[in-house]
Scaffold this motif. Structure first.
Motif, short mmCIF file in Angstrom:
data_model
loop_
_atom_site.label_atom_id
_atom_site.label_comp_id
_atom_site.label_asym_id
_atom_site.label_seq_id
_atom_site.Cartn_x
_atom_site.Cartn_y
_atom_site.Cartn_z
N ILE A 123 0.82 -1.21 0.12
CA ILE A 123 0.16 -0.08 -0.06
C ILE A 123 0.99 1.13 0.14
N VAL A 124 0.90 2.04 -0.87
CA VAL A 124 1.71 3.36 -1.18
C VAL A 124 0.55 4.49 -1.10
N ASP A 125 0.90 5.18 -0.28
CA ASP A 125 0.10 6.57 -0.16
C ASP A 125 -1.65 6.09 -0.04
N GLY A 126 -1.74 5.20 0.69
CA GLY A 126 -3.17 4.56 0.70
C GLY A 126 -3.98 3.90 -0.18
N ARG A 127 -3.00 3.48 -1.52
CA ARG A 127 -3.61 2.70 -2.58
C ARG A 127 -2.50 1.54 -2.63
N ARG A 128 -3.24 0.34 -3.08
CA ARG A 128 -2.48 -0.74 -3.55
C ARG A 128 -1.75 -0.76 -4.58
N ILE A 129 -0.71 -1.23 -4.94
CA ILE A 129 0.23 -1.35 -6.00
C ILE A 129 1.00 -2.61 -6.48
N ASN A 130 1.23 -3.07 -7.28
CA ASN A 130 2.18 -3.94 -7.59
C ASN A 130 3.66 -3.45 -7.39
N SER A 131 4.24 -3.70 -6.41
CA SER A 131 5.38 -3.28 -6.27
C SER A 131 6.67 -3.59 -7.24
N CYS A 132 6.52 -4.66 -8.14
CA CYS A 132 7.37 -5.01 -8.96
C CYS A 132 7.51 -4.14 -10.08
N LEU A 133 6.13 -3.59 -10.28
CA LEU A 133 6.06 -2.70 -11.51
C LEU A 133 6.41 -1.27 -11.40
N THR A 134 6.99 -0.68 -10.41
CA THR A 134 7.30 0.65 -10.08
C THR A 134 8.55 0.64 -9.71
N LEU A 135 9.31 1.75 -10.14
CA LEU A 135 10.77 2.07 -9.61
C LEU A 135 10.55 2.86 -8.19
N ALA A 136 11.41 2.32 -7.46
CA ALA A 136 11.56 2.89 -6.07
C ALA A 136 11.70 4.54 -6.14
N VAL A 137 12.69 5.09 -7.12
CA VAL A 137 12.85 6.45 -7.17
C VAL A 137 11.60 7.13 -7.56
N MET A 138 10.57 6.50 -7.98
CA MET A 138 9.08 7.26 -8.51
C MET A 138 8.46 7.71 -7.39
N HIS A 139 8.76 7.12 -6.09
CA HIS A 139 7.92 7.15 -4.86
C HIS A 139 8.75 8.03 -3.83
N GLN A 140 9.51 8.93 -4.09
CA GLN A 140 10.15 9.83 -3.19
C GLN A 140 9.46 10.47 -2.16
N ASP A 141 9.56 10.37 -0.93
CA ASP A 141 8.85 10.79 0.10
C ASP A 141 7.21 9.96 0.34
N ALA A 142 7.13 8.94 -0.30
CA ALA A 142 5.80 8.27 -0.20
C ALA A 142 5.75 7.60 1.19
N GLU A 143 4.47 7.13 1.64
CA GLU A 143 4.23 6.44 2.61
C GLU A 143 4.04 5.13 2.34
N VAL A 144 4.75 3.98 2.82
CA VAL A 144 4.64 2.76 2.27
C VAL A 144 4.12 1.77 3.29
N THR A 145 3.12 0.88 3.17
CA THR A 145 2.79 -0.17 4.04
C THR A 145 2.89 -1.27 3.43
N THR A 146 3.93 -2.20 4.32
CA THR A 146 3.85 -3.65 3.79
C THR A 146 3.38 -4.52 4.78
N ILE A 147 3.29 -5.82 4.64
CA ILE A 147 2.55 -6.74 5.56
C ILE A 147 3.26 -6.68 7.02
N GLU A 148 4.60 -6.25 7.06
CA GLU A 148 5.23 -5.89 8.24
C GLU A 148 4.51 -4.84 9.15
N GLY A 149 3.89 -3.80 8.56
CA GLY A 149 3.51 -2.72 9.10
C GLY A 149 2.02 -2.89 9.37
N LEU A 150 1.20 -3.98 8.99
CA LEU A 150 -0.02 -4.05 9.34
C LEU A 150 -0.22 -4.62 10.64
#
Length: 242
Positions: A123-150
């Motif tokens: 979950i990136v900025d409140g929306r779910r995405i496939n993290s394999c299809l996006t570059l990390a540098v495209m999400h500067q300062d974004a809020e990311v929630t993974t399964i470890e954060g739930l």
């Protein structure tokens, strides 16, 4: 007179025949000289290819051979599971690899690596995405929630607890992506975002079985625990269990 002519012709014919014979013999010799068997042709082709490979290319012989440039690195700041993390990554690094390899958050799984299975859902900025299809540098300062954060083993997220209660997993490989996607699905319904099966675009969508199945269709479970996953989501949504 005719007899003399015949005699003359008889004398000339052997010469002409000799000339023709010599001509044919020379032609046959020439053909035999240039004839190639299939094996000889293959050998000749292989030798030519080897010589071409050994000969330096004119484009490279004049200067140095091309050198692969070093990777371009970039500083990246993410807020992951409530904690600000700073890292330096190759600009080609996917968000999935940054989470797994750089931040060692291995709960997010790499399945198909083509955005087809949903195992890498975060979950990136409140929306779910496939993290394999996006570059990390495209999400500067974004809020990311993974399964470890739930949630944690001591304090499970309601969706995690529902998956345990309804046995919504078997091998467990797709479960992190399934749970992250499930949490986001209920948020989408709460926000009134329609799906492909939403019939009434004026009224808020409901967490029906059809809505949940459609919204979760991008998350594949090879073990086939779909009915249990649906029951877990319906439980959290407060809907009727199927």
């Amino acid at each position: 007179m005719s007899n003399q002519g015949n005699e003359a012709n008889k004398k000339r014919l052997p010469d002409a025949g000799g000339i023709r014979s010599s001509h044919h013999n020379a032609k046959d010799t020439e053909q035999n000289h240039f004839s190639l068997t299939r094996r000889d042709l293959v050998k000749a082709g292989a030798a030519s290819a080897a010589m071409a490979a050994m000969s330096p290319s004119p484009a490279f012989s004049a200067g140095e051979p091309p050198v692969t440039p070093p990777p371009e690195m970039s500083l990246l700041t993410l807020k992951v599971n409530g904690e600000v993390r700073q890292l330096e990554v190759d600009t080609r690094t996917t968000l999935l690899d940054a989470l797994r390899e750089n931040l060692h958050l291995t709960g997010t799984k790499k399945g198909c690596d083509h955005g087809q299975c949903g195992a890498c859902t975060v979950i990136v900025d409140g929306r779910r995405i496939n993290s394999c299809l996006t570059l990390a540098v495209m999400h500067q300062d974004a809020e990311v929630t993974t399964i470890e954060g739930l949630g944690t083993p001591e304090n499970l997220h309601p969706m995690q607890a529902a998956f345990v209660k309804h046995d919504g997993y078997q091998c467990g490989y797709c479960t992190p992506g399934q749970i992250c996607s499930s949490v986001a699905v209920l948020k989408e319904i709460e926000m009134g975002i329609p799906s492909h099966v939403t019939l009434d675009l004026v009224s808020p969508p409901q967490a029906t079985a059809d809505e949940i199945r459609e919204r979760m269709s991008g998350n594949i479970c090879r073990c086939g625990a779909y009915s249990n996953i649906l029951a877990a989501i319906e439980d959290v949504a407060g809907g009727q269990k199927s």
